[in-house]
Design a protein around this motif. Structure first.
Motif, PDB file in Angstrom:
ATOM      1  N   TYR A  32      49.017  26.295  24.216  1.00 57.09           N
ATOM      2  CA  TYR A  32      47.650  26.360  24.724  1.00 57.09           C
ATOM      3  C   TYR A  32      47.075  27.771  24.663  1.00 57.09           C
ATOM      4  CZ  TYR A  32      43.614  25.276  27.650  1.00 57.09           C
ATOM      5  OH  TYR A  32      42.329  25.090  28.103  1.00 57.09           O
ATOM      6  N   GLY A  33      47.932  28.800  24.815  1.00 56.90           N
ATOM      7  CA  GLY A  33      47.388  30.151  24.795  1.00 56.90           C
ATOM      8  C   GLY A  33      48.454  31.214  24.881  1.00 56.90           C
ATOM      9  N   VAL A  34      48.029  32.450  24.609  1.00 52.90           N
ATOM     10  CA  VAL A  34      48.891  33.633  24.642  1.00 52.90           C
ATOM     11  C   VAL A  34      48.104  34.746  25.331  1.00 52.90           C
ATOM     12  CG1 VAL A  34      50.190  35.311  23.269  1.00 52.90           C
ATOM     13  CG2 VAL A  34      49.955  32.955  22.450  1.00 52.90           C
ATOM     14  N   ALA A  35      48.763  35.500  26.215  1.00 56.92           N
ATOM     15  CA  ALA A  35      48.053  36.548  26.948  1.00 56.92           C
ATOM     16  C   ALA A  35      48.994  37.684  27.314  1.00 56.92           C
ATOM     17  CB  ALA A  35      47.398  35.968  28.210  1.00 56.92           C
ATOM     18  N   GLY A  36      48.404  38.818  27.647  1.00 52.39           N
ATOM     19  CA  GLY A  36      49.160  39.968  28.116  1.00 52.39           C
ATOM     20  C   GLY A  36      48.274  41.193  28.153  1.00 52.39           C
ATOM     21  N   SER A  37      48.792  42.276  28.754  1.00 57.04           N
ATOM     22  CA  SER A  37      47.997  43.498  28.890  1.00 57.04           C
ATOM     23  C   SER A  37      48.902  44.686  29.142  1.00 57.04           C
ATOM     24  CB  SER A  37      47.020  43.365  30.069  1.00 57.04           C
ATOM     25  OG  SER A  37      46.269  44.552  30.265  1.00 57.04           O
ATOM     26  N   PRO A  38      48.445  45.900  28.793  1.00 57.64           N
ATOM     27  CA  PRO A  38      49.057  47.110  29.338  1.00 57.64           C
ATOM     28  C   PRO A  38      48.475  47.400  30.712  1.00 57.64           C
ATOM     29  CG  PRO A  38      47.314  47.709  27.825  1.00 57.64           C
ATOM     30  CD  PRO A  38      47.413  46.195  27.801  1.00 57.64           C
ATOM     31  N   GLY A  39      49.010  48.447  31.374  1.00 61.50           N
ATOM     32  CA  GLY A  39      48.391  48.871  32.629  1.00 61.50           C
ATOM     33  C   GLY A  39      49.327  49.158  33.775  1.00 61.50           C
ATOM     34  N   GLY A  40      50.639  49.324  33.536  1.00 62.36           N
ATOM     35  CA  GLY A  40      51.549  49.617  34.636  1.00 62.36           C
ATOM     36  C   GLY A  40      51.681  48.440  35.578  1.00 62.36           C
ATOM     37  N   SER A  41      51.907  48.725  36.851  1.00 65.49           N
ATOM     38  CA  SER A  41      52.120  47.641  37.803  1.00 65.49           C
ATOM     39  C   SER A  41      50.868  46.794  38.005  1.00 65.49           C
ATOM     40  CB  SER A  41      52.607  48.187  39.147  1.00 65.49           C
ATOM     41  OG  SER A  41      51.668  49.083  39.703  1.00 65.49           O
ATOM     42  N   VAL A  42      49.691  47.334  37.624  1.00 63.55           N
ATOM     43  CA  VAL A  42      48.461  46.539  37.724  1.00 63.55           C
ATOM     44  C   VAL A  42      48.403  45.472  36.645  1.00 63.55           C
ATOM     45  CG1 VAL A  42      46.001  46.738  38.230  1.00 63.55           C
ATOM     46  CG2 VAL A  42      47.426  48.751  38.375  1.00 63.55           C
ATOM     47  N   ILE A  43      49.299  45.544  35.648  1.00 63.15           N
ATOM     48  CA  ILE A  43      49.363  44.492  34.624  1.00 63.15           C
ATOM     49  C   ILE A  43      49.396  43.119  35.268  1.00 63.15           C
ATOM     50  CG2 ILE A  43      50.881  43.403  32.914  1.00 63.15           C
ATOM     51  CD1 ILE A  43      51.735  46.174  32.011  1.00 63.15           C
ATOM     52  N   ILE A  44      50.162  42.990  36.339  1.00 63.69           N
ATOM     53  CA  ILE A  44      50.333  41.687  36.976  1.00 63.69           C
ATOM     54  C   ILE A  44      48.984  41.113  37.389  1.00 63.69           C
ATOM     55  CG2 ILE A  44      51.248  40.547  39.043  1.00 63.69           C
ATOM     56  CD1 ILE A  44      53.680  42.504  38.753  1.00 63.69           C
ATOM     57  N   ASN A  45      48.136  41.933  38.001  1.00 64.41           N
ATOM     58  CA  ASN A  45      46.826  41.444  38.421  1.00 64.41           C
ATOM     59  C   ASN A  45      45.870  41.294  37.245  1.00 64.41           C
ATOM     60  OD1 ASN A  45      47.228  41.049  41.197  1.00 64.41           O
ATOM     61  ND2 ASN A  45      46.986  43.233  41.610  1.00 64.41           N
ATOM     62  N   TYR A  46      45.983  42.156  36.230  1.00 64.84           N
ATOM     63  CA  TYR A  46      45.141  41.980  35.051  1.00 64.84           C
ATOM     64  C   TYR A  46      45.393  40.615  34.419  1.00 64.84           C
ATOM     65  CZ  TYR A  46      44.381  47.108  34.984  1.00 64.84           C
ATOM     66  OH  TYR A  46      44.042  48.406  35.281  1.00 64.84           O
ATOM     67  N   VAL A  47      46.666  40.315  34.168  1.00 66.12           N
ATOM     68  CA  VAL A  47      47.008  39.078  33.466  1.00 66.12           C
ATOM     69  C   VAL A  47      46.774  37.866  34.359  1.00 66.12           C
ATOM     70  CG1 VAL A  47      48.887  37.771  32.400  1.00 66.12           C
ATOM     71  CG2 VAL A  47      48.641  40.227  31.935  1.00 66.12           C
ATOM     72  N   THR A  48      47.306  37.906  35.566  1.00 62.70           N
ATOM     73  CA  THR A  48      47.198  36.746  36.459  1.00 62.70           C
ATOM     74  C   THR A  48      45.749  36.466  36.828  1.00 62.70           C
ATOM     75  OG1 THR A  48      49.333  37.412  37.372  1.00 62.70           O
ATOM     76  CG2 THR A  48      48.133  35.684  38.530  1.00 62.70           C
ATOM     77  N   GLY A  49      45.006  37.526  37.148  1.00 58.71           N
ATOM     78  CA  GLY A  49      43.604  37.337  37.507  1.00 58.71           C
ATOM     79  C   GLY A  49      42.800  36.723  36.380  1.00 58.71           C
ATOM     80  N   SER A  50      43.051  37.176  35.150  1.00 54.65           N
ATOM     81  CA  SER A  50      42.312  36.631  34.005  1.00 54.65           C
ATOM     82  C   SER A  50      42.671  35.175  33.738  1.00 54.65           C
ATOM     83  CB  SER A  50      42.586  37.479  32.768  1.00 54.65           C
ATOM     84  OG  SER A  50      42.119  38.800  32.961  1.00 54.65           O
ATOM     85  N   LEU A  51      43.963  34.839  33.855  1.00 56.01           N
ATOM     86  CA  LEU A  51      44.361  33.440  33.692  1.00 56.01           C
ATOM     87  C   LEU A  51      43.701  32.567  34.746  1.00 56.01           C
ATOM     88  CD1 LEU A  51      48.185  33.813  32.925  1.00 56.01           C
ATOM     89  CD2 LEU A  51      46.346  33.311  31.303  1.00 56.01           C
ATOM     90  N   TRP A  52      43.680  33.046  35.985  1.00 58.13           N
ATOM     91  CA  TRP A  52      43.072  32.278  37.077  1.00 58.13           C
ATOM     92  C   TRP A  52      41.579  32.074  36.820  1.00 58.13           C
ATOM     93  CZ3 TRP A  52      39.917  34.485  41.192  1.00 58.13           C
ATOM     94  CH2 TRP A  52      39.608  33.567  42.197  1.00 58.13           C
ATOM     95  N   LEU A  53      40.895  33.108  36.320  1.00 62.28           N
ATOM     96  CA  LEU A  53      39.470  32.967  36.021  1.00 62.28           C
ATOM     97  C   LEU A  53      39.229  31.916  34.944  1.00 62.28           C
ATOM     98  CD1 LEU A  53      38.340  36.711  35.982  1.00 62.28           C
ATOM     99  CD2 LEU A  53      37.735  34.987  37.688  1.00 62.28           C
ATOM    100  N   MET A  54      40.087  31.885  33.932  1.00 62.63           N
ATOM    101  CA  MET A  54      39.908  30.904  32.860  1.00 62.63           C
ATOM    102  C   MET A  54      40.261  29.492  33.312  1.00 62.63           C
ATOM    103  SD  MET A  54      41.150  32.889  29.383  1.00 62.63           S
ATOM    104  CE  MET A  54      42.521  33.815  30.061  1.00 62.63           C
ATOM    105  N   ILE A  55      41.356  29.357  34.064  1.00 64.90           N
ATOM    106  CA  ILE A  55      41.849  28.018  34.399  1.00 64.90           C
ATOM    107  C   ILE A  55      41.100  27.424  35.585  1.00 64.90           C
ATOM    108  CG2 ILE A  55      43.866  26.706  35.153  1.00 64.90           C
ATOM    109  CD1 ILE A  55      45.574  28.885  33.734  1.00 64.90           C
ATOM    110  N   ASP A  56      40.928  28.190  36.654  1.00 64.77           N
ATOM    111  CA  ASP A  56      40.318  27.649  37.873  1.00 64.77           C
ATOM    112  C   ASP A  56      38.810  27.829  37.934  1.00 64.77           C
ATOM    113  OD1 ASP A  56      42.549  26.573  38.997  1.00 64.77           O
ATOM    114  OD2 ASP A  56      42.529  27.793  40.810  1.00 64.77           O
ATOM    115  N   LYS A  57      38.317  28.953  37.421  1.00 64.32           N
ATOM    116  CA  LYS A  57      36.894  29.252  37.574  1.00 64.32           C
ATOM    117  C   LYS A  57      36.076  28.868  36.351  1.00 64.32           C
ATOM    118  CE  LYS A  57      35.664  30.865  40.822  1.00 64.32           C
ATOM    119  NZ  LYS A  57      35.272  30.153  42.086  1.00 64.32           N
ATOM    120  N   GLY A  58      36.750  28.500  35.229  1.00 69.51           N
ATOM    121  CA  GLY A  58      36.026  28.030  34.062  1.00 69.51           C
ATOM    122  C   GLY A  58      35.443  29.108  33.178  1.00 69.51           C
ATOM    123  N   TYR A  59      35.937  30.340  33.298  1.00 66.52           N
ATOM    124  CA  TYR A  59      35.412  31.432  32.473  1.00 66.52           C
ATOM    125  C   TYR A  59      35.935  31.328  31.041  1.00 66.52           C
ATOM    126  CZ  TYR A  59      33.375  34.236  36.266  1.00 66.52           C
ATOM    127  OH  TYR A  59      32.605  34.698  37.302  1.00 66.52           O
TER     128      TYR A  59
END
Length: 577
Positions: free
Chosen positions: A477-504
């Protein structure tokens, strides 16, 4: 639930995403590149530099697989984006083999030398070293792992000859490339690199100024290094003249020498780890397990949000950010307490992502007020473990590559030399990592051993979050990831949540100002709306605004093929056909 209903719901999810994709991305903030989504029916590469993405796509056009393309991308990134990744560093690779229908996780994380001890980053008085002083020099350099990981994955999944995958970068290193704005800016800001005569000759003008944007940068030393590796395999890096030069640079630093040996390089091995997978809504989301905390934390945050209730599509509200940030606090509390190298620490992975455990964690969230700071939980499987003690510095910069080939194989690779320009040691045209500063500087806390302390042969904990998604029928269904140190977790997870739950749509999701928490202050990207901050403060959040230069690279399935998006905060592109 019957399979027919699952399929029906999955199609609804795809339709919702497709509808969202008609919405424009938010207007880019000052300093961001204006970008559009890329549509491809067959294959796609998303990488942090146009030359690297094109090198990967060219390899796909020649019949290469996703891993062949990844090798070409990584070698080109080493040349054109040397501040972020390269053969002197490490990588975590998730690879979906479409024919076998199997997901592989290749661990190329760096290791501590055999002589490393828990007190490595302590001053004589027992206090932690200044972080920047620890970074610069040989003390911070871990045994590089990216080549062994790529080699291991190529042996299993490569279609082209190993050496063929190196040719684009070799040619570009010899002929030269135009310095990008981001590379120029980072070279200009760095005060240490110009002090090294070899780095000064490579990256700077005679007057000491960084090479200007558009200047031709040739790296003949890197071209020769890559030729040797292309001809003789990764052994050419881990044994012989290149290895000897690495050891000499690490041990010979005049003020901060390290203790790496020829044997440390010769004995390095990449590992095949189990991927960490879980369900969120109708999708199966897979990430990288320990020594990375990324896969576990992503599944924890999404699992907690799922336990809080059904998806609520639409624009993001302060209430959404509140709930997301509280879930992130709980996940980061467990991350710091439990996650480290699984060869040294027993990590209760299954317990940490258990739905019942996450439902219990969700009940700790007050819908109207922030908890401020979360304590680690007691996941199933925790019994018999030592008291959880987690402490250490945050990781820093990296790069990310997302690839899907025409046979449906997929790769998500996060790759790094840690801080910008790593340890600032240049050998054979490439920079060495400072990955050992991802360990905790303090080996003990309150009389107990810290799980992420330095130990010989150990891999430091990471937050890298390469992610691959599957639909309810098991299809990619998809592939994702990001640089950014420990904030990577929120970059990736937040973006997935926006696409899946919020319809972005993908580009809209990764362009939205970032938000979240690492179990401290609630963090908002500098350009986030003032209304978010005031509403969060009314709910008891202590808010900090900061620059968040993520480099999210996403490929998601759409109604007409693959939709690729590269983060507007950096220079990446999505290319495909």
């Amino acid at each position: 639930m019957c399979i027919a209903k699952l399929l029906s719901l999955a199609l609804l999810l795809v339709s919702a995403t497709a509808a969202a994709q008609t919405r424009p991305a938010p207007e880019a903030a000052t300093g961001r590149l204006q970008k559009t989504e890329t549509l491809a029916r067959h294959e796609m590469v998303v990488a942090a530099n146009p030359l690297a993405a094109q090198a990967g796509l060219d390899i796909l056009h020649r019949g290469g697989s996703a891993i062949d393309a990844a090798i070409a991308v990584q070698m080109m990134l080493n040349l054109v984006e040397p501040q972020s990744s390269g053969i002197g560093g490490g990588a975590l690779i998730l690879y979906w083999d479409a024919r076998q229908k199997l997901l592989y996780a290749y661990d190329g994380r760096e290791t501590a030398p055999a002589a490393a001890r828990p007190s490595r980053f302590l001053n004589p008085d027992g206090t932690p070293m200044d972080f920047r002083k620890a970074v610069i020099g040989g003390r911070s350099v871990g045994v590089p792992g990216v080549l062994r990981a790529l080699e291991l994955a190529h042996q299993a999944h490569g279609r082209l000859d190993w050496g063929q995958d190196f040719q684009p970068a070799i040619a570009a290193a010899a002929a030269g490339f135009a310095v990008s704005p981001r590379l120029h800016e980072l070279l200009s800001q760095d005060s240490v690199l110009p002090q090294d005569p070899v780095a000064r000759a490579l990256f700077y003008q005679p007057d000491g100024q960084a090479l200007p944007v558009g200047a031709l940068l040739r790296n003949p030393d890197l071209a020769e290094t890559l030729r040797r590796i292309a001809t003789d395999g990764a052994d050419a890096f881990y044994r012989g003249p290149i290895a000897e030069a690495i050891v000499a640079a690490v041990r010979g630093h005049p003020t901060n020498p390290g203790d790496m040996t020829d044997a440390d390089l010769a004995n390095y091995h990449a590992a095949v780890r189990p991927a960490v997978c879980g369900s969120f809504r109708l999708l199966r989301i897979c990430g990288f397990g320990p020594p990375s905390s990324g896969g576990i934390a992503t599944l924890q945050i999404l699992g907690i949000l799922q336990a809080l209730g059904p998806a609520k599509p639409g624009p993001v509200t302060p209430q959404d950010i509140h709930l997301y940030s509280e879930a992130a606090r709980l996940a980061f509390a467990d991350r710091d307490a439990y996650v480290a190298d699984p060869d040294f620490v027993r990590v209760p992975v299954d317990g940490l992502i258990d739905p019942a455990y996450l439902a219990g964690r969700a009940r700790l969230i007050d819908p109207q007020h922030s908890m401020g700071h979360a304590e680690p939980g007691e996941p199933p499987g925790r019994r018999g473990m030592a008291p959880p003690i987690g402490f250490g510095p945050s990781e820093h910069g990296t790069s990310h590559v997302s690839i899907i080939d025409r046979d449906g194989n997929a790769l998500s690779m996060t790759t790094t030399i840690e801080s910008a320009f790593g340890s600032h040691l240049l050998v054979g045209g490439f920079l060495l990592n400072n990955q050992l500063t991802d360990f905790s500087f303090l080996p003990e806390r309150n009389g107990s051993a810290v799980v992420n302390r330095v130990e010989a042969g150990k891999r430091p904990r990471s937050s890298m979050s390469p992610t691959i998604l599957f639909d309810a029928t098991g299809h990619l269904y998809g592939v994702a990831g990001s640089p950014g140190g420990s904030v990577i977790i929120n970059y990736v997870t937040g973006s997935l949540w926006l696409m899946i739950d919020k319809g972005y749509a993908p580009l809209a999701a990764i362009s939205l100002p970032h938000f979240g928490s690492r179990n401290g202050l609630t963090e908002l990207e500098a350009d986030a709306p003032i209304s978010w901050e005031s509403a969060l403060e009314a709910m008891g959040h202590k808010v900090r605004r900061l620059e968040m230069t993520s480099g999210l690279h996403v490929i998601m399935r759409g109604p007409q093929g693959w939709i690729g998006a590269a983060d507007p905060r950096r220079e990446g592109v999505a290319l495909g056909d």
